[in-house]
Design an enzyme around this catalytic site. Sequence first.
Site, mmCIF file in Angstrom:
data_model
loop_
_atom_site.group_PDB
_atom_site.id
_atom_site.type_symbol
_atom_site.label_atom_id
_atom_site.label_comp_id
_atom_site.label_asym_id
_atom_site.label_seq_id
_atom_site.Cartn_x
_atom_site.Cartn_y
_atom_site.Cartn_z
ATOM 1 N N LYS A 22 0.943 -1.195 0.112
ATOM 2 C CA LYS A 22 0.059 -0.017 0.183
ATOM 3 C C LYS A 22 0.914 1.206 0.055
ATOM 4 O O LYS A 22 0.663 2.317 -0.754
ATOM 5 C CB LYS A 22 -0.953 0.095 1.338
ATOM 6 C CG LYS A 22 -1.405 1.317 1.574
ATOM 7 C CD LYS A 22 -2.217 1.273 2.680
ATOM 8 C CE LYS A 22 -1.705 1.461 3.972
ATOM 9 N NZ LYS A 22 -1.040 2.829 4.221
ATOM 10 N N ASN A 23 1.814 1.274 0.925
ATOM 11 C CA ASN A 23 2.748 2.404 0.908
ATOM 12 C C ASN A 23 3.551 2.587 -0.249
ATOM 13 O O ASN A 23 4.480 3.782 -0.179
ATOM 14 C CB ASN A 23 3.512 2.623 2.659
ATOM 15 C CG ASN A 23 2.603 2.704 3.454
ATOM 16 O OD1 ASN A 23 1.257 2.868 3.086
ATOM 17 N ND2 ASN A 23 2.887 2.273 4.721
ATOM 18 N N CYS A 117 -3.981 12.281 13.661
ATOM 19 C CA CYS A 117 -4.900 11.098 13.491
ATOM 20 C C CYS A 117 -4.363 10.209 14.845
ATOM 21 O O CYS A 117 -3.906 10.670 15.628
ATOM 22 C CB CYS A 117 -4.283 10.312 12.390
ATOM 23 S SG CYS A 117 -2.962 9.148 12.329
ATOM 24 N N ARG A 122 1.238 13.994 13.607
ATOM 25 C CA ARG A 122 1.507 14.034 12.351
ATOM 26 C C ARG A 122 1.454 15.158 11.401
ATOM 27 O O ARG A 122 0.971 15.298 10.501
ATOM 28 C CB ARG A 122 1.100 12.789 11.611
ATOM 29 C CG ARG A 122 0.980 11.379 12.320
ATOM 30 C CD ARG A 122 0.285 10.262 11.576
ATOM 31 N NE ARG A 122 1.035 10.046 10.604
ATOM 32 C CZ ARG A 122 0.716 9.003 9.627
ATOM 33 N NH1 ARG A 122 -0.455 8.321 10.097
ATOM 34 N NH2 ARG A 122 1.156 8.694 8.724
ATOM 35 N N LEU A 126 7.721 19.474 7.509
ATOM 36 C CA LEU A 126 8.914 19.316 6.800
ATOM 37 C C LEU A 126 8.692 19.128 5.233
ATOM 38 O O LEU A 126 9.318 19.520 4.578
ATOM 39 C CB LEU A 126 9.534 17.969 7.275
ATOM 40 C CG LEU A 126 9.903 17.947 8.613
ATOM 41 C CD1 LEU A 126 10.489 16.587 9.197
ATOM 42 C CD2 LEU A 126 10.791 19.108 9.375
ATOM 43 N N ASP A 305 5.111 0.147 11.765
ATOM 44 C CA ASP A 305 3.682 -0.534 11.553
ATOM 45 C C ASP A 305 3.647 -1.886 11.797
ATOM 46 O O ASP A 305 2.744 -2.529 11.466
ATOM 47 C CB ASP A 305 3.902 -0.252 9.821
ATOM 48 C CG ASP A 305 3.598 1.172 9.392
ATOM 49 O OD1 ASP A 305 3.795 1.585 8.335
ATOM 50 O OD2 ASP A 305 3.310 2.063 10.371
ATOM 51 N N ARG A 397 -8.618 -0.293 4.893
ATOM 52 C CA ARG A 397 -7.745 0.433 4.305
ATOM 53 C C ARG A 397 -6.360 0.048 3.802
ATOM 54 O O ARG A 397 -5.894 0.364 2.820
ATOM 55 C CB ARG A 397 -7.447 1.714 5.185
ATOM 56 C CG ARG A 397 -8.729 2.589 5.516
ATOM 57 C CD ARG A 397 -8.222 3.718 6.465
ATOM 58 N NE ARG A 397 -6.924 4.414 5.559
ATOM 59 C CZ ARG A 397 -6.344 5.353 6.209
ATOM 60 N NH1 ARG A 397 -6.561 5.785 7.454
ATOM 61 N NH2 ARG A 397 -5.548 5.693 5.517
HETATM 62 C C1 EPZ Z 1 4.601 6.774 6.507
HETATM 63 O O1 EPZ Z 1 3.835 7.732 7.127
HETATM 64 C C2 EPZ Z 1 3.582 5.358 6.422
HETATM 65 N N1 EPZ Z 1 2.534 6.005 5.530
HETATM 66 C C3 EPZ Z 1 3.249 4.989 7.660
HETATM 67 O O2 EPZ Z 1 2.488 3.883 7.664
HETATM 68 C C4 EPZ Z 1 4.497 4.735 8.527
HETATM 69 O O3 EPZ Z 1 3.935 4.615 9.742
HETATM 70 C C5 EPZ Z 1 5.134 5.970 8.588
HETATM 71 O O4 EPZ Z 1 5.806 6.323 7.272
HETATM 72 C C6 EPZ Z 1 6.605 5.686 9.389
HETATM 73 O O5 EPZ Z 1 7.258 4.589 8.691
HETATM 74 C C7 EPZ Z 1 2.602 5.871 4.278
HETATM 75 O O6 EPZ Z 1 3.569 5.653 3.479
HETATM 76 C C8 EPZ Z 1 1.406 6.429 3.320
HETATM 77 P P1 EPZ Z 1 6.685 10.021 8.325
HETATM 78 P P2 EPZ Z 1 4.431 9.462 7.026
HETATM 79 O O7 EPZ Z 1 6.461 11.223 7.697
HETATM 80 O O8 EPZ Z 1 5.407 9.421 6.027
HETATM 81 C C9 EPZ Z 1 6.987 13.070 12.070
HETATM 82 C C10 EPZ Z 1 0.500 2.410 7.910
HETATM 83 O O9 EPZ Z 1 0.189 1.905 8.939
HETATM 84 N N2 EPZ Z 1 6.977 14.227 10.928
HETATM 85 O O10 EPZ Z 1 7.779 9.151 8.191
HETATM 86 O O11 EPZ Z 1 3.421 9.965 7.332
HETATM 87 C C11 EPZ Z 1 5.860 12.397 12.053
HETATM 88 O O12 EPZ Z 1 4.819 12.860 12.817
HETATM 89 C C12 EPZ Z 1 0.937 3.870 7.899
HETATM 90 O O13 EPZ Z 1 0.437 2.103 6.865
HETATM 91 C C13 EPZ Z 1 7.007 15.663 11.410
HETATM 92 O O14 EPZ Z 1 7.180 16.107 12.354
HETATM 93 O O15 EPZ Z 1 5.363 9.445 8.307
HETATM 94 C C14 EPZ Z 1 6.426 11.250 12.904
HETATM 95 O O16 EPZ Z 1 6.555 11.406 14.196
HETATM 96 C C15 EPZ Z 1 0.667 4.687 9.230
HETATM 97 N N3 EPZ Z 1 6.822 16.552 10.052
HETATM 98 C C16 EPZ Z 1 7.882 11.023 12.032
HETATM 99 O O17 EPZ Z 1 7.956 12.405 11.675
HETATM 100 C C17 EPZ Z 1 6.635 16.205 8.960
HETATM 101 O O18 EPZ Z 1 6.562 17.110 8.133
HETATM 102 C C18 EPZ Z 1 7.859 10.078 10.780
HETATM 103 O O19 EPZ Z 1 6.755 10.279 10.060
HETATM 104 C C19 EPZ Z 1 6.653 14.756 8.576
HETATM 105 C C20 EPZ Z 1 6.715 13.895 9.600
#
Ligand code: EPZ
Length: 417
Positions: A22-23, A117, A122, A126, A305, A397
């Site tokens: 999915k991702n 969420c 989230r 960045l 995950d 989902r």
């Molecule tokens: C991706 O989410 C995945 N989703 C998530 O999978 C997964 O849990 C996550 O990466 C971490 O591996 C998809 O790929 C669609 P991040 P993403 O930006 O990109 C913080 C599932 O179950 N952050 O890597 O949204 C954030 O809050 C889902 O399939 C900021 O602070 O995650 C988190 O604490 C859930 N500012 C950390 O970084 C930003 O602009 C990592 O988030 C972006 C992120």
Amino acid sequence: MDKLKITGGARLKGQVRISGAKNSALPAMAACLLTADELFLQNLPMVNDIRTTRRLLHELGAEVEFEGSSSARLKAANIGSHEAPYDLVKTMRASVLVLGPLLARTGRARVSLPGGCAIGARPIDLHIKGFEKLGATVITEYGYVEATAKRLKGANIVFEKITVTGTENLMMAAVLAEGQTTLVNAALEPEVTDLAELLNKMGAKIKGAGTSTITIEGVSVLKGASHSIIPDRIETGTFLAAGAMTDSELELTACNPGHLTGIIEKLREAGANIEAGSDTLRVQGGGALRSADVATREYPGFATDMQAQYMALMTQANGISVITENIFENRFMHASELMRMGANIRIDGSRAVVAGKSRLTGAAVIASDLRASASLVLAALVAEGVTTVDRIYHLDRGYERIEEKLRAVGAQIERLK
Ligand code: EPZ
């Protein structure tokens, strides 16, 4: 709302074919906005987030035709709208992945802010900082992010924190920017590498995907391409946990063991018997599981995950295990539901202490997010009696026909419409 009804105790036996990731599929579909030509994507998981992405792309003016059980033809010859509306973004925060491609292709994008969420705040700060570095003007107001730029200009972008979709969004913006972009402290996830592979097939010039420094030489136009999405390493990990917890013999096919070495190592440390082939994994349950501490990390560390599913597994392990969640600040919602089934878990900030082995008994439980729902299904497979899992729209989902796959290997599971 659909529910799952599961009678625990069945031994599982047989083969499970793993679906596409999915991702990886979500950013790959968004990439169709970068070209007027057709993208042909194969090995797509037919899950609800893919259907939501199709609706979003339709809103933006793209044609998306599903073909067979796991392919799609996508074509954004003309971009009719620049807006990803709140109604769609609120159901799937990954909708933010259209921001980079829209901005790069048309110079304008208006995307509803995803908001928080169940698993954490989230923010996308960045992403926004990166677009500003590429020369875009970004205004956040009325619940929307509006980004504009005549033509993006390559830049050196250093991520303060590793972000998966942030890396993907900026990569998709930079492929059509003027000059060179460097993404430093980029995410290493296999889904990022898979997207870079697709973009390079479309004529992009990306180097270093899969490392923490990605270099992108902008080009003026991209063409169509065909691409097969990588297997879903989290679905694979989920079925490995199912096999280990239920004294089962499962063979997982069409997977990529190399993408989940951290997960396999930890499951082996906990006593799971796992054999890896080139695109298969065999898990043999039955051995006594033992407690093993884990801390979630960015790839190639132990995936956040898989944390919820691992917690369910640890309820069946002898001893005390400490699970530390380092990525999201609120990702233990499943613990209280597991406790309703008889698990012994204590939450202390970002750490969960699990005492096992617990005798789980069936109960009515509620899913709070995608991976939490998977952990409740796993617990229900070993619990005595009947469990009903409510709000499985979360599960739908990201897991393709999970109850059919489980039933085919002997689980007593049915969907209550
Ligand atoms: C991706 O989410 C995945 N989703 C998530 O999978 C997964 O849990 C996550 O990466 C971490 O591996 C998809 O790929 C669609 P991040 P993403 O930006 O990109 C913080 C599932 O179950 N952050 O890597 O949204 C954030 O809050 C889902 O399939 C900021 O602070 O995650 C988190 O604490 C859930 N500012 C950390 O970084 C930003 O602009 C990592 O988030 C972006 C992120």
